[in-house]
Design a protein around this motif. Structure first.
Motif, short mmCIF file in Angstrom:
data_model
loop_
_atom_site.label_atom_id
_atom_site.label_comp_id
_atom_site.label_asym_id
_atom_site.label_seq_id
_atom_site.Cartn_x
_atom_site.Cartn_y
_atom_site.Cartn_z
N UNK A 186 0.84 -1.20 0.00
CA UNK A 186 0.00 0.00 0.00
C UNK A 186 0.87 1.25 0.00
N UNK A 187 1.92 1.23 0.80
CA UNK A 187 2.84 2.36 0.89
C UNK A 187 3.59 2.55 -0.43
N UNK A 188 4.09 1.46 -1.01
CA UNK A 188 4.82 1.54 -2.27
C UNK A 188 3.90 2.03 -3.38
N UNK A 189 2.67 1.52 -3.40
CA UNK A 189 1.69 1.95 -4.41
C UNK A 189 1.38 3.43 -4.27
N UNK A 190 1.21 3.90 -3.04
CA UNK A 190 0.93 5.32 -2.82
C UNK A 190 2.05 6.18 -3.41
N UNK A 191 3.30 5.79 -3.17
CA UNK A 191 4.42 6.60 -3.64
C UNK A 191 4.60 6.51 -5.15
N UNK A 192 4.49 5.30 -5.72
CA UNK A 192 4.88 5.07 -7.11
C UNK A 192 3.74 4.94 -8.12
N UNK A 193 2.55 4.61 -7.63
CA UNK A 193 1.43 4.36 -8.53
C UNK A 193 1.40 2.94 -9.07
N UNK A 194 2.38 2.10 -8.71
CA UNK A 194 2.42 0.73 -9.20
C UNK A 194 1.40 -0.13 -8.47
N UNK A 195 0.65 -0.95 -9.25
CA UNK A 195 -0.25 -1.91 -8.63
C UNK A 195 0.52 -3.19 -8.31
N UNK A 196 -0.18 -4.17 -7.77
CA UNK A 196 0.45 -5.43 -7.36
C UNK A 196 1.15 -6.13 -8.53
N UNK A 234 -2.54 6.63 7.76
CA UNK A 234 -2.96 7.92 7.21
C UNK A 234 -1.85 8.98 7.34
N UNK A 235 -1.01 8.84 8.35
CA UNK A 235 0.13 9.76 8.50
C UNK A 235 1.23 9.41 7.49
N UNK A 236 1.48 8.10 7.31
CA UNK A 236 2.50 7.67 6.35
C UNK A 236 2.12 8.14 4.94
N UNK A 237 0.84 8.02 4.61
CA UNK A 237 0.36 8.37 3.27
C UNK A 237 0.05 9.86 3.14
N UNK A 238 0.41 10.62 4.14
CA UNK A 238 0.28 12.09 4.12
C UNK A 238 -1.14 12.53 3.78
N UNK A 273 9.67 4.77 -14.39
CA UNK A 273 8.36 4.25 -14.78
C UNK A 273 7.26 4.61 -13.78
N UNK A 274 7.64 5.10 -12.63
CA UNK A 274 6.68 5.42 -11.57
C UNK A 274 5.96 6.74 -11.87
N UNK A 293 14.09 10.15 -4.37
CA UNK A 293 12.95 9.25 -4.51
C UNK A 293 13.20 7.92 -3.79
N UNK A 294 14.41 7.39 -3.93
CA UNK A 294 14.76 6.14 -3.22
C UNK A 294 14.66 6.38 -1.72
N UNK A 295 15.14 7.51 -1.26
CA UNK A 295 15.08 7.84 0.17
C UNK A 295 13.65 8.08 0.64
N UNK A 296 12.78 8.60 -0.25
CA UNK A 296 11.36 8.71 0.09
C UNK A 296 10.83 7.32 0.44
N UNK A 297 11.13 6.36 -0.43
CA UNK A 297 10.66 4.99 -0.20
C UNK A 297 11.23 4.42 1.09
N UNK A 298 12.52 4.63 1.31
CA UNK A 298 13.15 4.16 2.55
C UNK A 298 12.45 4.75 3.77
N UNK A 299 12.15 6.03 3.70
CA UNK A 299 11.52 6.73 4.83
C UNK A 299 10.11 6.18 5.09
N UNK A 300 9.35 5.94 4.04
CA UNK A 300 8.00 5.40 4.21
C UNK A 300 8.04 4.01 4.84
#
Length: 121
Positions: free
Chosen positions: A39-49, A115-119, A68-69, A97-104
């Motif tokens: 869910x977190x990765x999808x929120x950041x990148x738009x990628x589905x499963x 809800x806080x993680x997904x801003x 591609x994101x 962007x990589x650090x955004x993902x690491x932080x999430x």
């Protein structure tokens, strides 16, 4: 800490597939789920499963992964320190962007509310 060209290059060439198992281990160790991680990765990148599984299977580099994101418009709200770097001060977009993902992932593992993680608050 300012990132170096060598650091930025290393981030670009690293594959999502080699880092992904570490993300899963980190969140599951703290009683969070793979579903929440996705869910977190999808929120950041738009990628589905299906797209996530393809990136893992194809051993996509982070450079290709983020090219591609479709980065979430609220990604700029991800701030703070991760791995000794202040995210909002990272100059190279890919490294940021990589650090955004690491932080999430870090926030998820630390038990922060989704809800806080997904801003969304």
């Amino acid at each position: 800490m300012k990132s170096t060209a060598k650091h930025d290059e290393r981030m670009a060439k690293m594959t999502f597939a080699e880092v992904y198992p570490h993300y899963v281990t980190k969140v599951e160790k703290k009683d969070r789920t793979k579903k929440e991680l996705h869910q977190v990765i999808t929120w950041l990148t738009g990628f589905n499963e299906k797209a996530l599984q393809k990136h893992i299977r194809d051993k996509t580099t982070f450079e290709e992964f983020f090219q591609q994101a479709t980065l979430n418009p609220n990604a700029h709200l991800i701030t703070g320190m991760i791995c000794g770097y202040r995210i909002e001060e990272i100059e190279k977009p890919l490294t940021q962007q990589v650090r955004y993902l690491d932080k999430l992932v870090d926030e998820l593992a630390k038990g922060r509310k989704m809800e806080k993680i997904l801003r969304t608050e």
